[in-house]
Design an enzyme around this catalytic site. Sequence first.
Site, mmCIF file in Angstrom:
data_model
loop_
_atom_site.group_PDB
_atom_site.id
_atom_site.type_symbol
_atom_site.label_atom_id
_atom_site.label_comp_id
_atom_site.label_asym_id
_atom_site.label_seq_id
_atom_site.Cartn_x
_atom_site.Cartn_y
_atom_site.Cartn_z
ATOM 1 N N HIS A 1 -0.994 83.918 35.405
ATOM 2 C CA HIS A 1 -1.954 84.364 34.814
ATOM 3 C C HIS A 1 -1.345 84.860 33.140
ATOM 4 O O HIS A 1 -0.188 84.771 32.935
ATOM 5 C CB HIS A 1 -2.768 85.813 35.394
ATOM 6 N N GLU B 1 -1.546 87.414 31.538
ATOM 7 C CA GLU B 1 -0.750 88.685 31.246
ATOM 8 C C GLU B 1 0.522 88.340 31.712
ATOM 9 O O GLU B 1 1.656 88.960 31.059
ATOM 10 C CB GLU B 1 -1.515 89.866 32.061
ATOM 11 N N CYS C 1 -6.340 91.431 37.034
ATOM 12 C CA CYS C 1 -6.556 91.392 38.558
ATOM 13 C C CYS C 1 -5.318 92.419 39.139
ATOM 14 O O CYS C 1 -4.584 93.054 38.278
ATOM 15 C CB CYS C 1 -6.362 90.187 38.883
ATOM 16 N N CYS D 1 -1.822 91.171 38.156
ATOM 17 C CA CYS D 1 -1.460 91.799 36.716
ATOM 18 C C CYS D 1 -1.532 93.160 36.450
ATOM 19 O O CYS D 1 -0.418 93.582 35.563
ATOM 20 C CB CYS D 1 -2.598 91.100 35.728
#
EC number: 3.5.4.33
Lengths: 151, 151
Positions: free
Chosen positions: A55, A57, A85, A88
């Site tokens: 992801h 992040e 999420c 993260c």
Amino acid sequence: MIRWPMPPPMTAALAQARLAAAAGEVPVGAVVTRGNSIIAAAHNSPRAACDPTAHAEMLAIRQAAETLGQSRLGDCDLYVTLEPCSMCAGAISHARIARLYYAADDPKGGAVENGPRLFGRAECLHRPEIYPGIGATEAAAILRMFFSERR
Amino acid sequence: MIRWPMPPPMTAALAQARLAAAAGEVPVGAVVTRGNSIIAAAHNSPRAACDPTAHAEMLAIRQAAETLGQSRLGDCDLYVTLEPCSMCAGAISHARIARLYYAADDPKGGAVENGPRLFGRAECLHRPEIYPGIGATEAAAILRMFFSERR
């Protein structure tokens, strides 16, 4: 709704999200700042990277930590175009990120103001200052366009 | 308490945890299996790697995905010596891990049977089969020894 002028790091995160879309990845972008500098920028890329953890992040945090040569980023801020999420949000706590700025909220997968609201839980080991909504209109438009083209 | 014979992948995960301890990292180990093969093995290493996301589970999942050349591991199982945290539980869902075997529980940082209990939440996008407790005695002893030497 623009709640305040777009800070340059969020503009950079939105540019990263557009790069993700161009690469066929769900368009989310992130940058890490330290003082007035962007020290890491990344976009969501699990497919291209063959990495389910890739992801935006996560990549930005890992890049920043590598750049600084330390596993904690207590003097750094994170700007991301979508509500983080659980994965993260956990990484943000582990990294000790000082401030989290995120654009669009994510009622399905978000874990900050939605779902498990991880930073609000008693056992949360580190809670950043949280500023939602900056760039939300732009970030949501990028996501909407991406998914509408795939329907 | 040994609840059933130790499966070889958990023995391998415990060996990884001991490697972490020897390297001065909080001793947690993980392996990913596919069929009867161990396809990835890793230990917790945020300090050495300058990477706050470098938990054993994250590294093993990333290694397995890279080995298989795919971002989803739906036919893979994960063995880890400590109950996964929010970050790792999120990654397990993103990776679509089929079965999660973990040893010791983690009342402070765990997110499976403790804290936010992420896999039990309605919005959880993928929930593995979960088998806690295998190797718990050994895993807890390794952790206890590590922290007692540091007090």
